[in-house]
Design a protein around this motif. Structure first.
Motif, PDB file in Angstrom:
ATOM      1  N   TYR A  75     -37.735  42.585 -43.813  1.00 47.31           N
ATOM      2  CA  TYR A  75     -36.543  42.395 -42.889  1.00 47.31           C
ATOM      3  C   TYR A  75     -37.183  41.229 -41.814  1.00 47.31           C
ATOM      4  O   TYR A  75     -38.105  41.587 -41.339  1.00 47.31           O
ATOM      5  CB  TYR A  75     -36.162  43.558 -42.376  1.00 47.31           C
ATOM      6  N   ARG A  76     -36.378  40.413 -41.657  1.00 46.23           N
ATOM      7  CA  ARG A  76     -36.826  39.581 -40.452  1.00 46.23           C
ATOM      8  C   ARG A  76     -36.412  39.889 -39.290  1.00 46.23           C
ATOM      9  O   ARG A  76     -37.074  39.572 -38.171  1.00 46.23           O
ATOM     10  CB  ARG A  76     -35.816  38.224 -40.910  1.00 46.23           C
ATOM     11  N   THR A  77     -35.517  40.648 -38.720  1.00 50.74           N
ATOM     12  CA  THR A  77     -35.028  40.906 -37.630  1.00 50.74           C
ATOM     13  C   THR A  77     -36.361  41.773 -36.783  1.00 50.74           C
ATOM     14  O   THR A  77     -36.700  41.483 -35.614  1.00 50.74           O
ATOM     15  CB  THR A  77     -33.832  41.745 -37.533  1.00 50.74           C
ATOM     16  N   PRO A  78     -36.974  42.889 -37.468  1.00 47.46           N
ATOM     17  CA  PRO A  78     -38.086  43.431 -36.704  1.00 47.46           C
ATOM     18  C   PRO A  78     -39.176  42.840 -36.636  1.00 47.46           C
ATOM     19  O   PRO A  78     -39.921  42.765 -35.513  1.00 47.46           O
ATOM     20  CB  PRO A  78     -38.619  44.656 -37.684  1.00 47.46           C
ATOM     21  N   VAL A  79     -39.246  41.610 -37.370  1.00 44.66           N
ATOM     22  CA  VAL A  79     -40.230  40.557 -37.014  1.00 44.66           C
ATOM     23  C   VAL A  79     -39.955  39.791 -35.749  1.00 44.66           C
ATOM     24  O   VAL A  79     -41.091  39.706 -34.975  1.00 44.66           O
ATOM     25  CB  VAL A  79     -40.735  39.601 -38.363  1.00 44.66           C
TER      26      VAL A  79
ATOM     27  N   GLY B  11     -45.973  34.356 -35.425  1.00 42.53           N
ATOM     28  CA  GLY B  11     -44.745  34.990 -35.629  1.00 42.53           C
ATOM     29  C   GLY B  11     -43.734  34.159 -36.503  1.00 42.53           C
ATOM     30  O   GLY B  11     -43.073  34.688 -37.539  1.00 42.53           O
ATOM     31  N   THR B  12     -43.773  32.908 -36.549  1.00 43.84           N
ATOM     32  CA  THR B  12     -42.937  32.129 -37.220  1.00 43.84           C
ATOM     33  C   THR B  12     -43.457  31.964 -38.599  1.00 43.84           C
ATOM     34  O   THR B  12     -42.579  32.048 -39.571  1.00 43.84           O
ATOM     35  CB  THR B  12     -42.951  30.406 -36.398  1.00 43.84           C
ATOM     36  N   ILE B  13     -44.765  32.187 -38.883  1.00 37.06           N
ATOM     37  CA  ILE B  13     -44.982  32.061 -40.136  1.00 37.06           C
ATOM     38  C   ILE B  13     -44.751  33.318 -40.819  1.00 37.06           C
ATOM     39  O   ILE B  13     -44.526  33.383 -42.018  1.00 37.06           O
ATOM     40  CB  ILE B  13     -46.798  32.051 -40.127  1.00 37.06           C
ATOM     41  N   LEU B  14     -44.956  34.408 -40.142  1.00 36.37           N
ATOM     42  CA  LEU B  14     -44.240  35.878 -40.646  1.00 36.37           C
ATOM     43  C   LEU B  14     -42.934  35.694 -40.911  1.00 36.37           C
ATOM     44  O   LEU B  14     -42.562  36.086 -42.048  1.00 36.37           O
ATOM     45  CB  LEU B  14     -44.694  37.110 -39.594  1.00 36.37           C
ATOM     46  N   PHE B  15     -42.064  35.114 -40.222  1.00 39.50           N
ATOM     47  CA  PHE B  15     -40.833  35.071 -40.335  1.00 39.50           C
ATOM     48  C   PHE B  15     -40.487  34.121 -41.480  1.00 39.50           C
ATOM     49  O   PHE B  15     -39.588  34.722 -42.558  1.00 39.50           O
ATOM     50  CB  PHE B  15     -39.987  34.520 -39.151  1.00 39.50           C
TER      51      PHE B  15
END
Length: 330
Positions: A130-134, A167-171
């Protein structure tokens, strides 16, 4: 510019770039100005930050419990949702919510205390796909670093870029492994603003759900039923089982119509007051709820774990205000 101002600014930018209808922009502007007014009034509020009486070891336990729940869910599913996105729908909503409630503030608190392992949380929660929690986790930690290092005169733009870049990479990793390209983000962006347009045009000016929609954010986690975004989909005549996001304004407008500006003012009041926090735990609540507000520009603030964090922050401010009043009365 203080960070809480990002919420109304990003909200108006989101609505404007999404080419919302003039009526939608007018209502959105009133809502955003109410938040700004609330922030200014909140900054004037005098209160003493005693924090919550929670020992640091319990916060450490909460952090590792959140990580443990993620591991437990992965073991139970027999696979990693990030690698097999289809199985993420089998995640337990209650356990997932507990992960967010415990993991976000505890990781921010530990980050403020200089514990580098706190950065494990955004990596671990990305496994849910899920993108939101990241986004919430990275924005909360990034905001904590930005303001804290600025106050201490230790700000390093490279460190901030590292946090946000990671964080951008994870997203993007979550986005692409789910089989969605960047174009899917633009489609979601447009559909969210379009949903808000329909809500503003078709919704009753005095409110349609009269508070039930936001209350569903509590009941859906406890005994099931329609979620707030499910009710938004129902209002828009979308097929059963779908959920729709409608920006920070959509849910509260469906509940209270133009009186949603009162909620906007209260949200701003909260941010303005808690931005003056000094206790590490209160600051962790501040950055956590701020991150949810920023991400909520698109998703709305409609979930039980988020409500709980806001209530804890508001309780801390209220308790500190009572202390100040007692001192003034002597």
């Amino acid at each position: 510019m203080k960070l809480p101002a990002l919420v109304p600014i990003l909200f108006m930018a989101y609505v404007a770039i999404g080419l919302a209808e003039p009526k939608t922009i007018a209502v959105s502007l009133a809502f955003a100005l109410a938040i700004v007014l609330g922030i200014k009034r909140g900054e004037e509020l005098e209160w003493h930050d005693n924090g919550l009486k929670i020992r640091e070891e319990y916060i450490v336990y909460a952090f590792w419990l959140a990580i443990g729940i993620i591991a437990l869910q992965i073991i139970r599913l027999g696979g990693i949702p990030l690698l097999h996105p289809a199985i993420r729908t089998s995640l337990s909503p209650r356990l997932t919510a507990l992960t967010y409630f415990l993991g976000v503030p505890s990781s921010v608190y530990l980050f403020l205390r200089g514990k580098k392992y706190s950065l494990l949380y955004p990596i671990a929660v990305s496994l849910y796909a899920y993108r939101t929690p990241v986004l919430v986790s990275v924005i909360a930690i990034g905001s904590a670093y930005y303001e804290t290092s600025k106050k201490e005169g230790k700000f390093d733009v490279k460190k901030l870029a590292g946090i946000l870049g990671g964080g951008t990479i994870l997203f993007l990793l979550v986005t692409f492994l789910r089989g969605n390209g960047l174009s899917s983000l633009w489609v979601r962006f447009q559909s969210t603003v379009s949903a808000l347009d329909v809500i503003i045009w078709r919704g009753d000016w005095s409110g349609t759900y009269k508070g039930y929609l936001q209350w569903a954010g509590v009941t859906s986690y406890i005994w099931g039923g329609y979620s707030p975004r499910g009710l938004i989909a129902k209002f828009l005549y979308v097929h059963t089982g779908a959920t729709i996001t409608a920006t920070l304004l959509g849910g509260v407008y469906l509940d209270f119509g133009v009186f949603a500006i009162v909620e906007g003012f209260l949200l701003g009041l909260y941010y303005g007051a808690i931005s003056k926090a000094t206790h590490p735990l209160t600051r962790a609540l501040y950055y956590s709820t701020l991150a949810y507000g920023i991400v909520g520009v698109e998703t709305g603030i409609l979930d039980l774990p988020v409500y709980a964090l806001f209530l804890l922050g508001a309780y801390t401010v209220y308790s500190g205000w009572k202390v100040m009043r007692k001192r003034e009365a002597r």
